[in-house]
Design an enzyme around this catalytic site. Structure first.
Site, mmCIF file in Angstrom:
data_model
loop_
_atom_site.group_PDB
_atom_site.id
_atom_site.type_symbol
_atom_site.label_atom_id
_atom_site.label_comp_id
_atom_site.label_asym_id
_atom_site.label_seq_id
_atom_site.Cartn_x
_atom_site.Cartn_y
_atom_site.Cartn_z
ATOM 1 N N ASP A 176 35.640 39.807 26.398
ATOM 2 C CA ASP A 176 36.997 40.118 25.985
ATOM 3 C C ASP A 176 36.875 41.527 25.433
ATOM 4 O OD1 ASP A 176 39.340 40.587 24.538
ATOM 5 O OD2 ASP A 176 39.731 38.441 24.442
ATOM 6 N N HIS A 177 37.284 42.529 26.210
ATOM 7 C CA HIS A 177 36.945 43.899 25.812
ATOM 8 C C HIS A 177 37.614 44.285 24.490
ATOM 9 C CE1 HIS A 177 40.739 44.871 27.883
ATOM 10 N NE2 HIS A 177 40.797 45.862 27.039
ATOM 11 N N HIS A 239 43.177 38.169 24.278
ATOM 12 C CA HIS A 239 43.064 39.195 23.236
ATOM 13 C C HIS A 239 43.788 38.808 21.944
ATOM 14 C CE1 HIS A 239 41.616 41.305 26.621
ATOM 15 N NE2 HIS A 239 42.771 41.684 27.100
HETATM 16 N N1 LIG Z 1 40.558 47.213 36.716
HETATM 17 C C1 LIG Z 1 40.641 47.035 35.416
HETATM 18 O O1 LIG Z 1 41.045 47.912 34.668
HETATM 19 C C2 LIG Z 1 40.222 45.735 34.804
HETATM 20 C C3 LIG Z 1 40.382 45.566 33.416
HETATM 21 C C4 LIG Z 1 39.949 44.375 32.826
HETATM 22 C C5 LIG Z 1 39.393 43.399 33.620
HETATM 23 N N2 LIG Z 1 39.261 43.572 34.969
HETATM 24 C C6 LIG Z 1 38.635 42.521 35.754
HETATM 25 O O2 LIG Z 1 37.524 43.066 36.445
HETATM 26 C C7 LIG Z 1 37.342 42.432 37.694
HETATM 27 C C8 LIG Z 1 37.351 43.472 38.794
HETATM 28 O O3 LIG Z 1 38.619 44.099 38.832
HETATM 29 P P1 LIG Z 1 38.935 45.406 39.679
HETATM 30 O O4 LIG Z 1 40.262 45.879 39.244
HETATM 31 O O5 LIG Z 1 37.779 46.346 39.636
HETATM 32 O O6 LIG Z 1 39.046 44.782 41.162
HETATM 33 P P2 LIG Z 1 39.012 45.546 42.547
HETATM 34 O O7 LIG Z 1 39.307 46.990 42.376
HETATM 35 O O8 LIG Z 1 39.811 44.739 43.500
HETATM 36 O O9 LIG Z 1 37.483 45.452 42.987
HETATM 37 C C9 LIG Z 1 36.914 44.307 43.556
HETATM 38 C C10 LIG Z 1 35.492 44.634 43.989
HETATM 39 O O10 LIG Z 1 34.896 43.469 44.540
HETATM 40 C C11 LIG Z 1 34.437 43.732 45.874
HETATM 41 N N3 LIG Z 1 34.661 42.508 46.648
HETATM 42 C C12 LIG Z 1 35.795 41.766 46.707
HETATM 43 N N4 LIG Z 1 35.611 40.683 47.491
HETATM 44 C C13 LIG Z 1 34.337 40.742 47.924
HETATM 45 C C14 LIG Z 1 33.545 39.908 48.789
HETATM 46 N N5 LIG Z 1 34.042 38.801 49.326
HETATM 47 N N6 LIG Z 1 32.284 40.270 49.027
HETATM 48 C C15 LIG Z 1 31.760 41.413 48.475
HETATM 49 N N7 LIG Z 1 32.458 42.232 47.660
HETATM 50 C C16 LIG Z 1 33.725 41.901 47.394
HETATM 51 C C17 LIG Z 1 35.261 44.911 46.347
HETATM 52 O O11 LIG Z 1 34.557 45.706 47.219
HETATM 53 P P3 LIG Z 1 34.737 45.806 48.837
HETATM 54 O O12 LIG Z 1 36.191 45.781 49.128
HETATM 55 O O13 LIG Z 1 34.037 47.083 49.166
HETATM 56 O O14 LIG Z 1 34.015 44.626 49.326
HETATM 57 C C18 LIG Z 1 35.405 45.711 45.054
HETATM 58 O O15 LIG Z 1 34.213 46.450 44.816
HETATM 59 C C19 LIG Z 1 38.474 41.404 37.786
HETATM 60 O O16 LIG Z 1 38.002 40.182 37.317
HETATM 61 C C20 LIG Z 1 39.523 41.944 36.825
HETATM 62 O O17 LIG Z 1 40.336 40.922 36.335
HETATM 63 C C21 LIG Z 1 39.670 44.724 35.571
#
Ligand SMILES: NC(=O)c1ccc[n+]([C@@H]2O[C@H](COP(=O)([O-])OP(=O)(O)OC[C@H]3O[C@@H](n4cnc5c(N)ncnc54)[C@H](OP(=O)(O)O)[C@@H]3O)[C@@H](O)[C@H]2O)c1
Length: 489
Positions: A176-177, A239
């Site tokens: 939980d950041h 949060h």
């Molecule tokens: N973004 C934020 O600011 C933020 C903040 C708090 C929490 N989070 C959490 O962090 C996590 C990631 O979020 P995100 O925003 O970074 O998501 P995202 O941009 O959609 O990234 C998803 C990543 O997973 C990879 N991926 C997805 N399906 C895959 C599969 N079947 N096999 C291999 N690789 C796969 C994608 O790469 P490829 O498409 O290259 O495979 C990509 O690198 C989530 O749980 C989100 O709730 C995010």
């Protein structure tokens, strides 16, 4: 282990595996945090970063995503493949084993799930199947898991069972950041390292507590994601309840991970279960309509990209919670969060009771507010104490004034960004700022009656203008007298 100047230890060797290496979180938060940790010598001496995602990329291209790290001797590797494909994990294992030999990572692994939530259990299972979860003696294998942890109580329990089939609880680090924010941790310092606040922090002196997590931004390009989440899942279940737990919990026996988490769980368990028939008096659900924020006209939620034109997803939520324990019986906790509110602010305001008797004429004290301690979590991190003081001159009048402490003014040190703390602590195995399984499940228990009411559309949806402080109905939660309204942060 080597010791840093503040007494914390830096693990000497280990590999960080980023599942979702091409994603938004990895690029925006993880690599910059790693770079800053490296600049402060807070990464292991023998360190490798291994990225996994489907996009094809060379090791060099991957290294270029975290500039500065490779120059410090960190070795970078990239494994292209799908989480659905067993071969991805076979190749990952080969890469990790090779790192142990070539770069001295000593079998220590931190698996970071920076990927879509639907892949969390899948990746854990695959790691288990390849024998990569078990900890050989003298090594660590840890799993860092991003939010959301489940979509409701049942799916959170399911995910927990899946993870526990492969990893033991001490290996699982649920993020939980908010907990990694310095000012959230300061709630503990303020309460338990001082003699002047804690004696007042109870039902004898506190009238009520207000917790606000307000954002001025709308959903931006994340409309499709937000439609599935809403304010309840995005902020309240995680949060806000964590901030509430730190604000209201009993003193822990120490600041060790389980001592702090035991107290948080105990507090979460003491939150009075919300009964469906009481919800209309305890919950206000809102959605923003078009308005003006920072002088700019902005669209309503239903006109945002990726949002259904008749969406009932809540972008605002206010709740009245009661804590059934000796310290807080009868003291309501009002919590609220929303998007497109007047300004971005996170704060806890402890509002004290009035003095038992005021030896002053009513006209002398008309504008006096209750004494308040405000913990400002972001922005302008600090603490504010407000009280009544005599207005100079005559007649005798009393007005509310503030004592204001600002972090930025008091300390020269730049606080580490939340993700620096997350990665550093996970590498050390310090779980204090991560959520334990029972905490997550208790938080879901608290909010489930609201989840169900929303699913059945059993609560009215109150609209509020973007740029305001939310629907006027939220004031009614506090009471029905003129003086009963939320503090304006
Ligand atoms: N973004 C934020 O600011 C933020 C903040 C708090 C929490 N989070 C959490 O962090 C996590 C990631 O979020 P995100 O925003 O970074 O998501 P995202 O941009 O959609 O990234 C998803 C990543 O997973 C990879 N991926 C997805 N399906 C895959 C599969 N079947 N096999 C291999 N690789 C796969 C994608 O790469 P490829 O498409 O290259 O495979 C990509 O690198 C989530 O749980 C989100 O709730 C995010």
């Amino acid at each position: 282990m080597t010791e840093r100047s503040d007494g914390a230890h830096v693990a000497l060797s280990g590999a960080l595996v980023v599942f979702g290496a091409t994603g938004d979180l990895a690029g925006r938060k993880l690599y910059p945090a790693l770079t800053r940790l490296a600049e402060r010598n807070q990464i292991p001496k023998r360190f490798a970063v291994i990225g996994v995602a489907r996009t094809e990329m060379s090791d060099e291209d991957f290294a270029a995503r975290a500039p500065g790290l490779a120059a410090r001797g960190v070795s970078f590797h990239y494994v292209a493949g799908s989480f659905d494909d067993e071969d991805t994990f076979v190749r990952l294992k080969e890469t990790l084993d090779a790192c142990d030999v070539k770069h001295g990572t000593a079998g220590n692994r931190l698996y970071y799930l920076a990927t879509v939530p639907s892949a969390f259990a899948k990746v854990a299972r695959a790691l288990g199947a390849e024998g990569m979860a078990e900890e050989p003696p003298g090594t660590f294998r840890r799993l860092v898991i991003e939010k959301p942890f489940g979509h409701d109580l049942a799916t959170a329990q399911e995910l927990d069972d899946e993870l526990h089939a492969v990893f033991q609880e001490h290996q699982i680090f649920r993020i939980d950041h908010y907990l990694a924010k310095e000012t959230v941790q300061n709630i503990l310092a303020l309460r338990f390292a001082n003699a002047i606040f804690e004696p007042l922090w109870n039902r004898r002196y506190v009238d009520h507590v207000e917790l606000t997590v307000a954002e001025s931004l709308g959903v931006g390009h994340r409309g499709t994601f937000y439609e599935q989440a809403g304010a309840l899942r995005d902020i309240v279940q995680n949060h806000l309840l964590q901030v509430l737990a730190l604000t209201a919990m009993e003193p822990p026996a120490s600041f060790a991970a389980d001592a702090v988490r035991d107290e948080k769980v105990k507090l979460l368990r003491s939150i009075r279960p919300l009964q469906p028939w009481d919800l209309p008096q305890l919950v206000v659900r809102g959605e923003y309509s078009a308005g003006v924020v920072d002088g700019e006209p902005v669209p309503g939620y239903r006109d945002e990209e990726g949002v259904s034109p008749d969406s009932t997803t809540e972008t605002f939520l206010a709740l009245r919670l009661e804590i059934d324990n000796w310290r807080w019986a009868g003291v309501p906790f009002f919590v609220r969060t929303g998007k497109r509110l007047a300004r971005r602010v996170t704060e806890v305001a402890v509002r004290y009771k009035q003095v038992p008797f005021l030896p002053l004429p009513k006209s002398a004290v008309d504008s006096i507010e209750p004494n308040t301690t405000v913990l400002r979590i972001q922005p302008d991190e600090g603490i504010e104490v407000s009280f009544g003081a005599k207005v100079p001159g005559s007649p005798f009048r009393v007005r509310t004034v503030d004592l204001d402490f600002s972090y930025q003014e008091a300390f020269d040190e730049d606080p580490p960004e939340a993700y620096e703390r997350v990665i550093f602590d996970a590498l050390q195995g310090d779980a204090t700022l991560f959520l334990r399984s029972d905490e997550v499940l208790q938080s879901w228990r608290v909010v489930m009656p609201i989840v169900e009411a929303f699913e059945h559309n059993a609560l009215p949806l109150c609209f509020y203008e973007a740029g305001s402080w939310g629907p006027p109905e939220a004031d009614a939660l506090l009471g029905h007298e003129d003086k009963d309204h939320w503090r304006t942060p």
